[in-house]
Design an enzyme around this catalytic site. Structure first.
Site, PDB file in Angstrom:
ATOM      1  N   LYS A  98       0.838  -1.202   0.000  1.00  0.00           N
ATOM      2  CA  LYS A  98       0.000   0.000   0.000  1.00  0.00           C
ATOM      3  C   LYS A  98       0.873   1.252   0.000  1.00  0.00           C
ATOM      4  CE  LYS A  98      -4.178   1.731   0.195  1.00  0.00           C
ATOM      5  NZ  LYS A  98      -5.160   1.422   1.239  1.00  0.00           N
ATOM      6  N   GLU A 140      -6.213   0.433   7.537  1.00  0.00           N
ATOM      7  CA  GLU A 140      -6.230  -0.608   6.509  1.00  0.00           C
ATOM      8  C   GLU A 140      -6.441  -1.976   7.135  1.00  0.00           C
ATOM      9  OE1 GLU A 140      -5.819  -1.563   2.340  1.00  0.00           O
ATOM     10  OE2 GLU A 140      -5.913   0.344   3.403  1.00  0.00           O
ATOM     11  N   ASP A 141      -7.316  -2.758   6.526  1.00  0.00           N
ATOM     12  CA  ASP A 141      -7.486  -4.182   6.849  1.00  0.00           C
ATOM     13  C   ASP A 141      -7.717  -4.425   8.337  1.00  0.00           C
ATOM     14  OD1 ASP A 141      -7.207  -4.654   4.191  1.00  0.00           O
ATOM     15  OD2 ASP A 141      -5.203  -5.485   4.287  1.00  0.00           O
ATOM     16  N   ASP A 166     -10.620   0.607   3.176  1.00  0.00           N
ATOM     17  CA  ASP A 166     -11.501  -0.524   2.883  1.00  0.00           C
ATOM     18  C   ASP A 166     -12.958  -0.081   2.857  1.00  0.00           C
ATOM     19  OD1 ASP A 166      -9.349  -2.324   2.843  1.00  0.00           O
ATOM     20  OD2 ASP A 166      -9.375  -2.484   5.011  1.00  0.00           O
ATOM     21  N   ASN A 290     -13.278 -11.162  -3.933  1.00  0.00           N
ATOM     22  CA  ASN A 290     -11.983 -11.598  -4.475  1.00  0.00           C
ATOM     23  C   ASN A 290     -11.472 -12.804  -3.702  1.00  0.00           C
ATOM     24  OD1 ASN A 290     -10.866 -10.323  -6.747  1.00  0.00           O
ATOM     25  ND2 ASN A 290     -10.526  -8.432  -5.618  1.00  0.00           N
TER      26      ASN A 290
END
Length: 758
Positions: A98, A140-141, A166, A290
């Site tokens: 990232k 993030e995440d 996200d 995904n």
């Protein structure tokens, strides 16, 4: 997970991460640290001055430190990609990735910070404590619902942007894709029924965004693993409950009937073909799970051939990819010192991304995605990540929205200049080419392209129509040009935006061959040969057009050998007392422009030819707003070697010295002496050059060409040119490696009236 990877991908990915050194990031100093004085300024005692300035005014941190361009990517590894809760340490490769995307796409510096803290409130405390270091935070995440808690606390307590990509990044790109999908389908946000699967952070954020775009709350149906989220269900979250519908249990198949938009952020196989068959006409299906979507595009097409489909995968059209958003929204936020990323900025980001897809695709994006159809429509709803226009369009829109909504602490006075600066950071040639484009804008000139069927030429012609006052003329077969314009998704119209010359059937054919024969009759060219050349040789046709006054300048050379093209240019245009002096290339390097001559025309130039080259270089260098400092380069250095190149350079220097010149030149010398003032001072203290030379003139085309190619290939130099000097700006010969952007640059040079440069 590795068993699902394509053959060789696992090994290639691991090798990529390990070699030539582990990881994807490094830290480099931006200031010199070579001596005691540098050390005194960088650290003690000089650093205290910067610290005191920041103590007096915290806003000075953006002036004296990297904070204003520094983002933290923070994760606890609790929801990493499709890998789940793999922990903070295992998330590090993803967070490094990232950070690399921030740098690559928006020139933002980034530290990845992985934190072993599962408690969301404690994690928020840690993030808040980092505020003095960073200009913005990218969460993030982090699993839901913890991510909502962390973001809310951080946004309330911190005075810098906090953005959970996200959630909001996905929502922004989905918003842009949905905007354009509805445009294609002829539907409106306020009229559509939306059915969504997945109540995680991204899914909830996307629904929230769709409401901001106009979708009605009563038209949204949210399903998760337990079916429809409804009143009184019990096993839910406050974020899901905000979208509760009805008071009884139902499945996805029960609520999908009549849906205009399916939004999937769940798992593979959730949406069946039978369900697709129940949807409204021309359904919009965003299957974003995904690596395997909720339904594969081919399964959708079998039931609904008119469906508009997006996925999260790069091997299908319309990939919903957060990289379209986060680098540029942070770029705009950082540049105006925004205290947050608010709704206005996010909506501006959506508008920018969506509008860019509806515009004609860029040549750079087309080159990065060869073989793909990049024309707005069913299979091209959002731009590609490598479209360089994203920087100026999206970051500019975000910065403008931040100022309009009152969250910018460093407003930008001139947004037009700001967008131009963003373009310069992406298009390396933009800054140095600005004076040329400004000069070209003072007159409307006709530029004829000999290879008018080449897609690069077509893209350059469209850019000319959109960005300049020049008129492109394309030599080529009309049906081929029309087909390639359509294939490339361009919007220029032959006959309206560009003129055409058909070498197979043009009413001016007789005039052209008779003109060519008149010029060449005493050089062995018969009427039959003149007729044949005017049917097949587009360079000769273009030169005849310039000679007849039907065009102001010719551009050729996208294929073929340079001297072959030069031969026909000299035959036709040399008859008017012009002669080629040399080919001048501008190489745009990391530390500025460097001009190289002569790489093409005179293999072993005479002293007179070298002197003419130097004079021509000075004239043309000034077209770029640069004051020439020219070094005559050879194997000899200030007379220390009586070589052939040294003798010719010394003789050329004497010719130059025979008259007063209004520019600086020196020679003969080695290249390192030309570029290193300290070395040159030791060898020849009385040199008339000051600082590094910005133009190198060589004693052979071999030396000039080798230098030019080494700088292009090993130093990532971007070439502008070659510029054909001595032909009165009536012709330029490019090389087969030229890009569409390079052709646009050379067309601007060709479009500059001669009066502007001598």
């Amino acid at each position: 997970m590795s068993d699902d990877k394509p053959d060789g991908l696992r090994e290639a990915a691991l090798h990529y991460h390990e070699y030539p050194r582990p990881g994807k990031l490094e830290i480099r100093a931006t200031k010199p640290l070579a001596n005691g004085r540098d050390l005194a300024r960088a650290y003690s005692p000089g650093v205290a001055e910067a610290s005191l300035e920041i103590k007096d005014d915290p806003g000075n941190a953006a002036r004296y430190t990297a904070r204003g361009n520094l983002v933290a990517v923070v994760s606890n590894g609790s929801a990493v990609l499709g890998l789940g809760n793999i922990g903070a340490l295992a998330s590090k490769p993803v967070m490094e990735g990232k950070a690399v995307l921030f740098k690559k796409f928006a020139e933002i510096d980034c530290f990845d910070i992985e934190v072993n803290e599962p408690d969301p409130e404690k994690l928020a405390d840690i993030v808040c404590a980092l505020e003095p270091t960073f200009g913005a935070i990218n969460l993030e995440d982090i699993k839901a619902p913890d991510c909502f808690i962390v973001e809310q606390i951080c946004r309330e307590r911190m005075g810098i942007p906090v953005f959970h990509d996200d959630q909001h990044g996905t929502a922004i790109v989905v918003g842009a894709a949905a905007t354009n999908a509805l445009h294609v389908a002829g539907k409106a946000f306020e009229d559509i029924k939306v059915v969504s699967t997945g109540g995680g952070a991204a899914g909830i954020a996307c629904l929230n965004m769709l409401l901001k775009l106009g979708v009605r709350r009563e038209n949204v149906w949210l399903c998760d693993i337990d079916g429809l989220v409804h009143e009184g269900r019990g096993n839910s979250t406050p974020q899901k409950d905000a979208y509760a519908q009805g008071d009884r249990a139902m499945g996805l198949g029960d609520v999908i009937a009549g849906a205009d938009l399916f939004l999937g952020l769940s798992g593979p196989g959730v949406l069946t073909p039978e369900m697709v068959g129940k949807m409204a006409e021309r359904p919009i299906i965003f299957a974003l799970a995904n690596p395997t979507p909720e339904i594969l595009p081919e399964a959708v097409r079998a039931v609904a051939p008119d469906a508009i489909i997006a996925t999260g995968r790069s091997d299908f059209p319309n990939q919903v990819n957060n990289v379209l958003c986060f680098p540029f929204i942070f770029r705009g936020a950082l540049d105006v010192g925004a205290t947050e990323i608010n709704d206005a900025m996010q909506l501006a980001c959506i508008d920018g991304i969506a509008a860019l897809a509806r515009a004609t695709t860029s040549a750079e994006a087309a080159a990065a995605y060869k073989g793909e159809q990049l024309t707005f429509g069913v299979d091209y709803l959002i731009p590609k990540p490598f479209d360089p226009r994203l920087m100026a369009v999206v970051a500019g829109a975000v910065a403008e929205a931040a100022m309009a909504s009152g969250v910018a602490t460093r407003p930008i006075a001139d947004l037009g200049a700001y967008r131009a600066k963003l373009n310069e950071s992406v298009f390396k040639s933009a800054l140095v080419m600005r004076p040329v484009f400004e000069a070209a804008a003072t007159a409307e000139r006709k530029i004829v392209f000999a290879e008018g069927e080449d897609e690069r030429v077509l893209r350059a012609a469209q850019a000319m129509v959109q960005e300049t006052t020049d008129v492109p003329i394309l030599i080529g077969r009309p049906e081929v040009i029309a087909a390639r314009i359509e294939r490339a998704g361009l919007v220029i119209e032959p006959g309206r935006d560009v003129e055409l010359v058909n070498p197979e059937n043009d009413p001016r054919y007789r005039d052209y061959w008779e003109t060519y024969h008149r010029l060449m009759a005493r050089k062995g060219v018969s009427p039959d040969l003149a007729r044949a050349i005017m049917r097949t040789n587009t360079t000769a046709i273009g030169a005849v057009m310039v000679q007849r006054g039907e065009a102001d300048s010719l551009i050729c050379g996208t294929f073929g050998q340079y001297l072959w093209h030069l031969n026909y240019i000299c035959q036709v245009l040399g008859a008017d007392d012009f002669h080629p002096v040399a080919a001048l290339s501008l190489l745009i390097l990391e530390d500025g422009p460097l001009f190289i001559a002569d790489s093409q025309i005179h293999p072993t130039p005479t002293p007179q030819q070298i002197a003419e080259t130097v004079i021509g270089c000075a004239r043309h260098i000034r077209r770029f707003g640069v004051e020439p400092k020219i070094a005559l380069c050879s194997g000899s250095q200030f007379g220390n070697l009586d070589s052939d190149s040294g003798q010719r350079m010394r003789a050329a220097l004497a010719l130059l010295d025979s008259e007063t010149r209004d520019f600086v030149y020196e020679g003969e010398m080695h290249v390192d002496s030309a570029l290193d003032p300290e070395l040159r001072a030791r060898v020849f203290p009385n040199c008339r050059l000051e600082g590094a030379a910005n133009a190198l003139v060589f004693a052979s085309t071999d030396a000039a060409g080798a230098t030019r190619n080494i700088l292009k290939m090993k130093a990532n130099g971007l070439e502008v040119g070659p510029i054909l000097m001595g032909m009165g700006n009536r012709a330029h010969i490019v090389t087969p490696s030229i890009t569409a952007r390079g052709l646009l640059n050379i067309s601007a040079l060709a479009g500059t009236p001669v009066s502007h440069y001598g």
